[in-house]
Design a protein around this motif. Structure first.
Motif, PDB file in Angstrom:
ATOM      1  N   VAL B 145     -43.252  -1.480 -11.721  1.00  0.00           N
ATOM      2  CA  VAL B 145     -43.295  -0.024 -11.776  1.00  0.00           C
ATOM      3  C   VAL B 145     -42.401   0.417 -12.922  1.00  0.00           C
ATOM      4  N   THR B 146     -42.931   1.229 -13.840  1.00  0.00           N
ATOM      5  CA  THR B 146     -42.138   1.639 -15.008  1.00  0.00           C
ATOM      6  C   THR B 146     -41.554   3.044 -14.857  1.00  0.00           C
ATOM      7  N   GLN B 147     -42.169   3.840 -13.988  1.00  0.00           N
ATOM      8  CA  GLN B 147     -41.698   5.217 -13.786  1.00  0.00           C
ATOM      9  C   GLN B 147     -40.601   5.238 -12.715  1.00  0.00           C
ATOM     10  N   PRO B 148     -39.757   6.272 -12.740  1.00  0.00           N
ATOM     11  CA  PRO B 148     -38.782   6.383 -11.648  1.00  0.00           C
ATOM     12  C   PRO B 148     -39.510   6.525 -10.299  1.00  0.00           C
ATOM     13  N   VAL B 149     -38.951   5.936  -9.264  1.00  0.00           N
ATOM     14  CA  VAL B 149     -39.493   6.137  -7.925  1.00  0.00           C
ATOM     15  C   VAL B 149     -38.724   7.311  -7.329  1.00  0.00           C
ATOM     16  N   ARG B 150     -39.437   8.405  -7.092  1.00  0.00           N
ATOM     17  CA  ARG B 150     -38.794   9.658  -6.713  1.00  0.00           C
ATOM     18  C   ARG B 150     -38.662   9.810  -5.214  1.00  0.00           C
ATOM     19  N   SER B 151     -37.808  10.750  -4.833  1.00  0.00           N
ATOM     20  CA  SER B 151     -37.613  11.089  -3.430  1.00  0.00           C
ATOM     21  C   SER B 151     -38.958  11.331  -2.748  1.00  0.00           C
ATOM     22  N   GLY B 152     -39.150  10.718  -1.584  1.00  0.00           N
ATOM     23  CA  GLY B 152     -40.394  10.925  -0.839  1.00  0.00           C
ATOM     24  C   GLY B 152     -41.473   9.926  -1.196  1.00  0.00           C
ATOM     25  N   GLN B 153     -41.269   9.141  -2.260  1.00  0.00           N
ATOM     26  CA  GLN B 153     -42.272   8.142  -2.617  1.00  0.00           C
ATOM     27  C   GLN B 153     -41.941   6.817  -1.951  1.00  0.00           C
ATOM     28  N   GLN B 154     -42.975   6.056  -1.681  1.00  0.00           N
ATOM     29  CA  GLN B 154     -42.782   4.751  -1.065  1.00  0.00           C
ATOM     30  C   GLN B 154     -43.636   3.756  -1.829  1.00  0.00           C
ATOM     31  N   ILE B 155     -43.038   2.654  -2.238  1.00  0.00           N
ATOM     32  CA  ILE B 155     -43.797   1.648  -2.976  1.00  0.00           C
ATOM     33  C   ILE B 155     -43.655   0.316  -2.261  1.00  0.00           C
ATOM     34  N   TYR B 156     -44.792  -0.308  -1.990  1.00  0.00           N
ATOM     35  CA  TYR B 156     -44.776  -1.579  -1.271  1.00  0.00           C
ATOM     36  C   TYR B 156     -45.499  -2.640  -2.088  1.00  0.00           C
ATOM     37  N   ALA B 157     -44.834  -3.738  -2.360  1.00  0.00           N
ATOM     38  CA  ALA B 157     -45.470  -4.863  -3.042  1.00  0.00           C
ATOM     39  C   ALA B 157     -45.866  -5.882  -1.983  1.00  0.00           C
ATOM     40  N   MET B 165     -38.663  -0.817 -13.234  1.00  0.00           N
ATOM     41  CA  MET B 165     -38.025  -0.765 -14.551  1.00  0.00           C
ATOM     42  C   MET B 165     -37.173   0.494 -14.704  1.00  0.00           C
ATOM     43  N   SER B 166     -37.165   1.322 -13.684  1.00  0.00           N
ATOM     44  CA  SER B 166     -36.456   2.582 -13.773  1.00  0.00           C
ATOM     45  C   SER B 166     -35.581   2.726 -12.540  1.00  0.00           C
ATOM     46  N   GLN B 167     -35.296   3.953 -12.165  1.00  0.00           N
ATOM     47  CA  GLN B 167     -34.413   4.160 -11.030  1.00  0.00           C
ATOM     48  C   GLN B 167     -35.193   4.394  -9.729  1.00  0.00           C
ATOM     49  N   VAL B 168     -34.507   4.258  -8.631  1.00  0.00           N
ATOM     50  CA  VAL B 168     -35.077   4.591  -7.324  1.00  0.00           C
ATOM     51  C   VAL B 168     -34.219   5.724  -6.763  1.00  0.00           C
ATOM     52  N   SER B 169     -34.814   6.894  -6.617  1.00  0.00           N
ATOM     53  CA  SER B 169     -34.046   8.072  -6.214  1.00  0.00           C
ATOM     54  C   SER B 169     -33.696   8.045  -4.739  1.00  0.00           C
ATOM     55  N   GLU B 170     -32.701   8.849  -4.416  1.00  0.00           N
ATOM     56  CA  GLU B 170     -32.339   9.081  -3.024  1.00  0.00           C
ATOM     57  C   GLU B 170     -33.574   9.621  -2.289  1.00  0.00           C
ATOM     58  N   GLY B 171     -33.841   9.074  -1.109  1.00  0.00           N
ATOM     59  CA  GLY B 171     -35.006   9.550  -0.369  1.00  0.00           C
ATOM     60  C   GLY B 171     -36.282   8.809  -0.725  1.00  0.00           C
ATOM     61  N   ALA B 172     -36.189   7.831  -1.636  1.00  0.00           N
ATOM     62  CA  ALA B 172     -37.356   7.005  -1.952  1.00  0.00           C
ATOM     63  C   ALA B 172     -37.208   5.659  -1.244  1.00  0.00           C
ATOM     64  N   VAL B 174     -38.433   1.508  -1.450  1.00  0.00           N
ATOM     65  CA  VAL B 174     -39.164   0.426  -2.109  1.00  0.00           C
ATOM     66  C   VAL B 174     -39.162  -0.790  -1.180  1.00  0.00           C
ATOM     67  N   LEU B 175     -40.342  -1.368  -0.978  1.00  0.00           N
ATOM     68  CA  LEU B 175     -40.482  -2.493  -0.052  1.00  0.00           C
ATOM     69  C   LEU B 175     -41.261  -3.618  -0.723  1.00  0.00           C
ATOM     70  N   ALA B 176     -40.933  -4.842  -0.377  1.00  0.00           N
ATOM     71  CA  ALA B 176     -41.688  -5.969  -0.907  1.00  0.00           C
ATOM     72  C   ALA B 176     -41.671  -7.108   0.096  1.00  0.00           C
ATOM     73  N   GLY B 185     -30.569   2.701 -11.425  1.00  0.00           N
ATOM     74  CA  GLY B 185     -29.802   3.022 -10.234  1.00  0.00           C
ATOM     75  C   GLY B 185     -30.658   2.880  -8.987  1.00  0.00           C
ATOM     76  N   LEU B 186     -30.134   2.186  -7.984  1.00  0.00           N
ATOM     77  CA  LEU B 186     -30.836   2.093  -6.703  1.00  0.00           C
ATOM     78  C   LEU B 186     -30.144   3.047  -5.735  1.00  0.00           C
ATOM     79  N   ARG B 187     -30.749   4.237  -5.557  1.00  0.00           N
ATOM     80  CA  ARG B 187     -30.120   5.249  -4.716  1.00  0.00           C
ATOM     81  C   ARG B 187     -30.850   5.441  -3.395  1.00  0.00           C
ATOM     82  N   GLY B 188     -32.057   4.916  -3.314  1.00  0.00           N
ATOM     83  CA  GLY B 188     -32.850   5.076  -2.093  1.00  0.00           C
ATOM     84  C   GLY B 188     -32.711   3.861  -1.190  1.00  0.00           C
ATOM     85  N   LYS B 189     -33.798   3.554  -0.475  1.00  0.00           N
ATOM     86  CA  LYS B 189     -33.789   2.407   0.430  1.00  0.00           C
ATOM     87  C   LYS B 189     -34.561   1.257  -0.199  1.00  0.00           C
TER      88      LYS B 189
END
Lengths: 270, 247
Positions: B145-157, B165-172, B174-176, B185-189
């Motif tokens: 993922v090249t874009q920031p992962v924003r609050s409220g987004q969920q990404i599962y690999a 490649m970018s940041q993970v915002s608070e409230g976002a 990421v799962l794999a 910056g990893l600010r979310g979960k």
């Protein structure tokens, strides 16, 4: 080709309509034919801030439903050449907007305008999605406080996943951060997030910083976009932002606490 | 020269062999469902061969049609029967292939050994769900993922690593199933090894996470070591306990 710019924020009351009015006016003043559309159906405000509330006959929903032509509904601004306002309907709700209807209106406007400013309602529901869906660029209006920043982050995520550009896989929507109600003194006192903090969290380019100013409220109540008052700091900040939006490199101002001269202190500066 | 419509080739196929010990509808279904749940990636839509060599009792009692139907309902693709002379008549009616008795020793499915049997014989799936939970039946490319992962987004690999490649915002979130890398910056979960891979790790450039989890063992931001805050770190399991260390 008209450029469609959505002014959005997620959170309410951060200055979206004020920004739409000032940015739209600023573009028109610079000679670009501009239309500002109020997407806040049911909570119409743009007409008040633009001072044209008494001239609203037909609105956006009338045009979508075919009750009026675009020409009938567009209100020509009395102060500024090249500036038109398409007001929202006050008696309907957000469901009155349809994607097809909005697209048609935007396409019709695009034939004749250089810039179309979409003033988004607060929230992330249908109304806000409609306002952002067709956008080429987005101005994300944020106040320097945590809840506003988080909501802006949320809206940025939606822009990059639910806009038309995202859905068809075109170039992503260009994002601009506009920080409003900024007060450097309160930043130093630790009561407000700094520009750097917000830039760090949102990671999008900064379009401008509008200082907290009484002039904004005054201008709103008088129905005159604050950008037209070039003696105010807020007005100047918006003018800078418009200039940057048009691709000019303008130094950011109003980021530091203003050092009042002895003279100013005696007279009582702004 | 005419164009050939087809060409016949020999090929060795890896399938799952189901060694039937005894068969009652209800119990068989329950156990099979359980197995599939343990290793859905391995067993869903998997071709399967029934082997009746180890069947206790008279194989003639089995209703092959019922067995096949049950397996199909659970998402398997029965190919044929093996080692089943007594049933041949009934099996022909079920339209499945009748295969010769295995010449080699199949590897028991659940033991995860890496041995293979002699040439020509069928090979059972080598990987098992108990083999450190890491399923390498097919290489799945990492999700990038090249874009920031924003609050409220969920990404599962699914079945792979996740690289942000970018940041993970608070409230976002990421799962794999594999590892997670965050080059920002990893600010979310962040939850790695969500299917239970205990060897999964989380790497990030700046630790500001709300939650870190590896194979279900998690740590909230308040439990994270203070001196590592905003530092580049990795998180992994040591003996079932999650720990964070600087990179």
């Amino acid at each position: 080709m008209a450029k469609i710019i959505v002014v959005t924020s997620g959170k309410g009351g951060v200055g979206k309509t004020t920004t739409s009015a000032s940015i739209g006016t600023g573009l028109a003043v610079k000679g670009h034919k501009t239309a500002i559309i109020d997407f806040d159906v049911g909570l119409r405000n743009l007409d008040l801030i633009m001072g044209c509330e008494r001239r609203v006959v037909y609105d956006f929903v009338n045009v979508i439903n075919g009750d009026a032509t675009l020409k009938q509904a567009l209100i020509k601004d009395k102060r500024t050449e090249n500036l038109f306002i398409l007001p929202a309907s006050q008696t309907r709700d957000k469901d009155a907007l349809t994607l097809e209807g909005v697209e048609k209106v935007l396409n019709d406007l695009a034939e004749d305008f250089e810039f179309i400013i979409c003033d988004s309602p607060a929230g992330i529901e249908a109304g806000a999605l409609m306002a952002m869906y067709f956008a080429d660029e987005a101005i994300v209006v944020t106040n320097p406080e945590v809840s506003s920043v988080r909501d802006s982050d949320r809206i940025l995520g939606i822009l990059q996943s639910k806009s038309r550009r995202a859905e068809v896989g075109n170039e992503p929507v260009i994002e601009h951060l506009l920080l409003t109600r900024y007060n450097p003194e309160r930043v130093i006192a630790g009561e407000m997030l700094s520009v750097t903090d917000v830039e760090d969290i949102l990671a999008i380019p900064l379009l401008g910083v509008v200082p907290e100013s009484e002039a904004v409220l005054k201008a709103s109540n008088q129905g005159q976009p604050v950008i037209l008052d070039d003696k105010t700091r807020a007005g100047q900040a918006y003018a800078d932002a418009v200039s940057r939006l048009l691709g000019n490199d303008v130094q950011h101002r109003f980021l530091e606490v203003e050092k009042k001269s002895f003279f100013k202190r005696v007279i009582g500066g702004r | 020269m005419t164009d050939l419509c087809f060409r016949l080739k020999g090929s060795v196929l890896t399938t799952v062999v189901l060694e039937l010990h005894h068969f009652t509808d209800v119990e068989f279904r329950r156990q099979l469902e359980q197995k599939i749940e343990q290793a859905p990636q391995l067993l869903q839509q998997s071709p399967i061969v029934f082997d009746l060599d180890k069947y206790v009792g008279d194989p003639a009692d089995i209703d092959p049609a019922a067995l096949v139907q049950l397996c199909r309902e659970l998402g398997l693709q029965p190919l044929g029967f093996r080692s089943c002379p007594a049933l041949n008549g009934a099996i022909r009616n079920s339209d499945l292939a009748v295969l010769p008795t295995s010449s080699g020793r199949g590897t028991p499915f659940a033991e995860g050994s890496s041995s293979t049997n002699s040439a020509g014989a069928s090979r059972t799936a080598r990987e098992s769900e108990e083999d450190s939970g890491k399923q390498q039946t097919a290489r799945v490319p990492s999700k990038i993922v090249t874009q920031p992962v924003r609050s409220g987004q969920q990404i599962y690999a699914r079945d792979s690593d996740l690289i942000i490649m970018s940041q993970v915002s608070e409230g976002a979130e990421v799962l794999a199933d594999g590892n997670i890398h965050v080059y920002g910056g990893l600010r979310g979960k962040a939850l790695a090894g969500v299917q239970g891979d205990m060897t999964a790790r989380i790497f990030c450039h700046s630790l500001e996470a709300e939650l870190l989890s590896v194979a279900g063992n998690f740590m909230l931001s308040e439990d994270l070591p203070e001196h590592l805050w905003k530092k580049p770190v990795q998180a992994c399991l040591d003996d079932g306990t999650l720990y964070v260390e600087p990179l």
